[in-house]
Design a protein around this motif. Sequence first.
Motif, PDB file in Angstrom:
ATOM      1  N   PHE A 421      35.266 137.118  30.183  1.00 35.76           N
ATOM      2  CA  PHE A 421      34.121 137.292  29.285  1.00 35.76           C
ATOM      3  C   PHE A 421      33.858 135.991  28.519  1.00 35.76           C
ATOM      4  O   PHE A 421      32.715 135.525  28.426  1.00 35.76           O
ATOM      5  CB  PHE A 421      34.409 138.443  28.324  1.00 35.76           C
ATOM      6  CG  PHE A 421      33.387 138.615  27.231  1.00 35.76           C
ATOM      7  CD1 PHE A 421      32.275 139.411  27.420  1.00 35.76           C
ATOM      8  CD2 PHE A 421      33.550 137.991  25.990  1.00 35.76           C
ATOM      9  CE1 PHE A 421      31.331 139.578  26.415  1.00 35.76           C
ATOM     10  CE2 PHE A 421      32.615 138.154  24.985  1.00 35.76           C
ATOM     11  CZ  PHE A 421      31.505 138.951  25.195  1.00 35.76           C
ATOM     12  N   TRP A 425      30.563 133.209  28.825  1.00 37.31           N
ATOM     13  CA  TRP A 425      29.720 132.752  27.715  1.00 37.31           C
ATOM     14  C   TRP A 425      29.820 131.246  27.493  1.00 37.31           C
ATOM     15  O   TRP A 425      28.863 130.631  27.013  1.00 37.31           O
ATOM     16  CB  TRP A 425      30.077 133.509  26.444  1.00 37.31           C
ATOM     17  CG  TRP A 425      29.316 134.793  26.326  1.00 37.31           C
ATOM     18  CD1 TRP A 425      29.757 136.051  26.543  1.00 37.31           C
ATOM     19  CD2 TRP A 425      27.917 134.910  26.032  1.00 37.31           C
ATOM     20  NE1 TRP A 425      28.739 136.957  26.385  1.00 37.31           N
ATOM     21  CE2 TRP A 425      27.597 136.279  26.057  1.00 37.31           C
ATOM     22  CE3 TRP A 425      26.919 133.988  25.743  1.00 37.31           C
ATOM     23  CZ2 TRP A 425      26.317 136.757  25.802  1.00 37.31           C
ATOM     24  CZ3 TRP A 425      25.628 134.460  25.475  1.00 37.31           C
ATOM     25  CH2 TRP A 425      25.342 135.824  25.516  1.00 37.31           C
ATOM     26  N   ALA A 454      23.996 138.265  20.923  1.00 34.08           N
ATOM     27  CA  ALA A 454      24.221 138.758  22.286  1.00 34.08           C
ATOM     28  C   ALA A 454      25.711 138.781  22.622  1.00 34.08           C
ATOM     29  O   ALA A 454      26.177 139.677  23.341  1.00 34.08           O
ATOM     30  CB  ALA A 454      23.470 137.872  23.286  1.00 34.08           C
ATOM     31  N   THR A 458      27.314 142.308  23.814  1.00 30.72           N
ATOM     32  CA  THR A 458      27.946 142.402  25.134  1.00 30.72           C
ATOM     33  C   THR A 458      29.450 142.644  25.014  1.00 30.72           C
ATOM     34  O   THR A 458      30.042 143.342  25.843  1.00 30.72           O
ATOM     35  CB  THR A 458      27.697 141.129  25.955  1.00 30.72           C
ATOM     36  OG1 THR A 458      28.126 139.976  25.198  1.00 30.72           O
ATOM     37  CG2 THR A 458      26.235 140.980  26.304  1.00 30.72           C
ATOM     38  N   CYS A 462      31.309 145.752  26.731  1.00 33.96           N
ATOM     39  CA  CYS A 462      32.311 145.504  27.770  1.00 33.96           C
ATOM     40  C   CYS A 462      33.687 146.072  27.435  1.00 33.96           C
ATOM     41  O   CYS A 462      34.468 146.381  28.328  1.00 33.96           O
ATOM     42  CB  CYS A 462      32.450 144.002  28.025  1.00 33.96           C
ATOM     43  SG  CYS A 462      31.019 143.242  28.826  1.00 33.96           S
TER      44      CYS A 462
END
Length: 478
Positions: A421, A425, A454, A458, A462
């Motif tokens: 993750f 990003w 964001a 997210t 997640c």
Amino acid sequence: MSLRTAVLKGARVLVIGQATAQGLVLIRHMIVAQNISTADVGIGIALMSCLTLVEMMSSVRPDALLIQADDGDDPELQASVQTLESLRGLISGTVLFLLASPLAFWFEKPEAAWAFQTIAILPLLRGVGHLDPKRVQRQLNYTTDLWVAVVPQLLTALVAWPVARWLGDYSAVLLLMFVRAIAATITTHIVATRKYRWSLNREHFRRIVSFGWPLLLTGGLIYLVTQGDRFIIGSRYTHYSIAALGLFGLARNTTAASRELVAATANPILLPLFSQTRNDPARLEALYTRSCQGLAVVAAGSCIPFFLMGGRLMGWIYGEEYHDSANFIGWLAAAQAMNMLCNPPIRASLAMADTRNSLITSLVRGTSLMAMILVAVLEGSLAWMAIAGLAGEAAGFVASSLRLHKTSGIKPGLSLRPACFTLAWIFVGWALSTQVYDTSSATVIVTCLSSLLAVVITGLLCFPLLRHEASATFARFS
């Protein structure tokens, strides 16, 4: 008091204290950078790197033993730890004094040898500090450590402007290093509840060395990873200059503020929590999973602003000549973000008295130093130097997760999936930076804030456990 309440209370104290301390560090750096040249900043960074050299390569982390050990509250053990720390300060200071001239020559500043000799006094000051603020962290009590973190930084920030204006060169950095060290040592004694004393206990010394020798080797390796790039950039044998060291070093210090804030907040909480649950695999795994997921979101958010507006921030804070860091500061922040993710697996290992995880992780991270040397030989840009550091941090994180799995059975996927993750990003941040680089500041700020929102959204989507923890925390305060 429930465990969640105790953790939240401790976290609140740590976040406030460490955020204040890091803010004061930023103010000090800003004042100094605006009053001395980039080259003098480079010399100041060289001095701090040399001090860190002897500090990290001689530390067996006895303070961690006071937190981890079942008898960490024993006054006799604490006295033995303080004795060893004072001896370490004496030895470190002597070594640093003897290395002063070679180090000044390495950085192509032989006329500054006196400054490298003078900082040899600093390990002596640190060595006689009181360890009570560390011991009480066993009970998730961080108030005294907050004073130790904030008071020296506040005093140093207050005197930074007159000192920088008065001296006007790297000697200002040197004097401020002394102000901070003296204030820190005095503060540890003021806030302590126990009388400071030494003890010569052979059995305690044996335990400390047995616990800390992997951490001693780890300290040297961590130094090579975290400070090796500065020795390469500042060296007389590379195509870089001492001014480039000032630019790169200050950018690195700025991006490191978020990582240091996270480490100073998370590590004192994670080690006691993991230590308390080490005999309960289910609870330990649940705590470990939440910490990995939470840090993944924080790490992702920490590097986005530097990719999108790092150069602008450096120019606004330190002066227009630091705007050139825009080419590499995002990758420096990404490396710091990846370093944050190592905290849970290393702290979980340390809670189970496995100090070798840090050593193995640092060995793997150290491979980045070879890549950095190659970049210097090929006369590569500072951006490639930062990317090499990011690759080393990522490899070290994988190694730490695998080592934890081998020794405790905790599945590596619990930390590797959140890391994906963060990596996703990081590349989103880089991609966005290429699109908004030449746009207005307003556009960049809006893009940055939207991206951070964001990241949070997210992250909650997640990670169900993180979403549950956030809901429980919100419900408690609503």
